[in-house]
Structure formats: C-alpha cells, structure tokens
Design a protein around this motif. Structure first.
Motif, PDB file in Angstrom:
ATOM      1  N   LEU A  47      -0.432  -4.894  32.252  1.00  0.00           N
ATOM      2  CA  LEU A  47      -0.506  -4.054  33.450  1.00  0.00           C
ATOM      3  C   LEU A  47       0.588  -2.991  33.418  1.00  0.00           C
ATOM      4  O   LEU A  47       0.342  -1.824  33.762  1.00  0.00           O
ATOM      5  CB  LEU A  47      -0.374  -4.917  34.705  1.00  0.00           C
ATOM      6  N   PRO A 105      -4.711  -3.639  41.448  1.00  0.00           N
ATOM      7  CA  PRO A 105      -4.005  -4.907  41.218  1.00  0.00           C
ATOM      8  C   PRO A 105      -2.887  -5.178  42.213  1.00  0.00           C
ATOM      9  O   PRO A 105      -2.483  -6.330  42.391  1.00  0.00           O
ATOM     10  CB  PRO A 105      -3.445  -4.740  39.794  1.00  0.00           C
ATOM     11  N   THR A 142     -10.935  -1.399  34.075  1.00  0.00           N
ATOM     12  CA  THR A 142     -10.714  -2.646  33.337  1.00  0.00           C
ATOM     13  C   THR A 142     -11.585  -2.756  32.094  1.00  0.00           C
ATOM     14  O   THR A 142     -11.442  -3.707  31.323  1.00  0.00           O
ATOM     15  CB  THR A 142     -10.988  -3.854  34.256  1.00  0.00           C
TER      16      THR A 142
END
Length: 292
Positions: free
Chosen positions: A13, A158, A168
């Motif tokens: 991330l 997120p 994603t």
C-alpha cells in the motif's frame, strides 16, 4: 503481533501510494503545461480561429483543442486527488476519460492527416489509403481502450484520507493504443519528410517551407517519441505506473496539433493569394471567403 501478510500488505500500500503521488505530479505538470501553452497561443487562436468564418476545420480544431481540458485535466485530477470518490464514480470517470481521450487523439490525427494529404497535393490514392489506415487506427484504439477499462478493478479507499481512485487490478492493454499511434504517426512522418526533401531542393519560399515541412516534421517526431516512450514505460515499469505519461502525451498531442495549424495559418494569412492548401487552413475572414 502483526502477521507477515499484514506487513506485506502495508508495504504494498505504501508503494502504491508513492507511485500514485508520482503519477499525480505528472498529471498536474501536464495540466499546467496545457494551460501555459494555451495562453502562449491564445492571441493567435483569437486572430486565426475565432475571427474566421465557421467551417468543418474550425469546428474540428476547436473540439480537439479544448477536449484535453476535460479528460486530461479535470477528469484526471479528480481521479487522482478526490478524497470522497467511490468505486462506482471512479468507473464512470475512467470510462468517460477513456472515451474522450481516444476521441481527442483521433480528431488530432485527422488534422495531422489532412495536413499530410494537402502537402501531397490531395492525391486521391493517398487519401483513400490514409482514410482506411486512420479508420483502422481509430477502431483499434477504441477496442483496446474498452478492453483495458473492462479489466480495471476498483475498490473502496483503504483509509479515509486516501486520495483518488483505488485500483486493485488492471491489465497492460493500454500500451496497444500508444503502439498504434506510434505506428500511424511514423507513417505520417515519412510522408511529410518525402515532399519536404523535394521542397528543400527546389529552394522555394524558405519561410513557408520551414513552417510546412521543418516544423511539421519536428512535431511528428515529437509525437512518435512520446508514443514510443509510453509503450516502453507501460511494458517496463510496474502496473501502478500505468498512467504516468498518459496525460502528458494527451496534452502535448493536442497542443502540437494546434500549433501545426496556427503556425502555418499565421505565416500564410498575409500571402494567401500565393499559397493555400484549401483544406487545413483556418480561413481568415479579412483575406478569403468562406471555404474549408
């Protein structure tokens, strides 16, 4: 204790957010460059476009000139910077941006194609060949853009402060668009170089030849290099950098196409009786009657 999977997810991330920040910088730079170039050429546009009679070429110029302000600037920055956007809206923006972007590219290519066709004295055979090739290019771009958008997977942000759309999953089919444009622009480049060499040898109007051929060739080289660079970037870098040069090429493609017309029209408006291709000129009402 934090699991290994959680650490990996956090690291991924962090890498994704860093990549998106870099992409955002490129998008903002592209938008700033578009606005800067617009104001640099606004005076010419007012004189050579807004004061001219309405014609198909004028409409074509205006649409391709202003579309990137919507798809490459507005949509792109909302896609990257919004903190309230949801996956459904992201998908709609992606679809609209893709459609408008491809349309803008094709409209610009129509102008560039007409420029080349005019230089070749409107050869009927070349006109047919370029029309078929342009239609094939447009079809390929629309098809692969649709396939690319179909493969996009978007998820909820997120964390609350996350900016932009959270992608994603994706494919790399977007590179085919740049590859197709690269091939098409390389053909136009060759077709511009050939008569340019002949014109140089004949030693005619040097100022006009510089605008028509030298500048034209340079612009086609720029477009070819941009598309080639985009192909390399998409194929060589991780998928999270997929969009890093898209807005840059979109804005430059429109700006350079606009300059192709504005420069030649600026040079020829005072000598319109001596030279005019009758196709890609944006007619200046003080000198000529209504025509394309």
């Amino acid at each position: 204790m934090v699991s290994r999977e959680t650490v990996v997810d956090i690291n991924q991330l962090v890498e994704y957010v860093g990549a998106m920040r870099l992409v955002t910088y490129f998008n903002i730079s592209a938008a700033a460059m578009l606005v800067y170039d617009y104001f640099l050429t606004l005076g010419m546009e007012v004189d050579l476009v807004w004061l001219s009679a309405w014609s198909p070429m004028k409409v074509l110029f205006i649409v391709q000139r202003y579309l990137p302000f919507i798809d490459a600037a507005t949509f792109s920055l909302v896609h990257q910077l919004s903190t309230t956007i949801n996956p459904s809206v992201c998908k709609q923006i992606e679809n609209a941006q893709g459609l408008l972007s491809v349309t803008g590219f094709i409209l610009s290519e129509i102008i560039l194609t007409l420029r080349v066709w005019a230089v070749w004295k409107r050869s009927k055979l070349l006109g047919i060949a370029l029309s078929i090739l342009l239609l094939a290019t447009a079809a390929a771009c629309y098809v692969f853009t649709g396939l690319f958008q179909h493969g996009l997977k978007l998820s909820n942000r997120p964390y609350p402060e996350f900016q932009g759309c959270f992608i994603t999953g994706t494919n790399r089919l977007l590179y085919v668009n740049w590859l197709v444009l690269m091939v098409y622009d390389s053909i136009l480049l060759v077709l511009m170089v050939i008569p340019g060499i002949t014109a140089y040898r004949e030693q005619g109007n040097e100022g006009l030849h510089a605008v028509v051929y030298r500048d034209g060739v340079v612009f086609y080289v720029y477009l070819f290099v941009l598309s080639a660079t985009n192909v390399i970037v998409i194929k060589a870098l991780p998928a999270k950098y997929l969009y890093i040069l898209s807005s840059v090429e979109r804005c430059l493609h429109s700006a350079l196409t606009s300059r192709v017309l504005l420069h030649i029209r600026d040079h020829t408006r005072s000598m319109i009786s001596l030279w005019s291709d009758g196709i890609t000129d944006i007619q200046f009402s003080s000198f000529v009657d209504d025509e394309i």
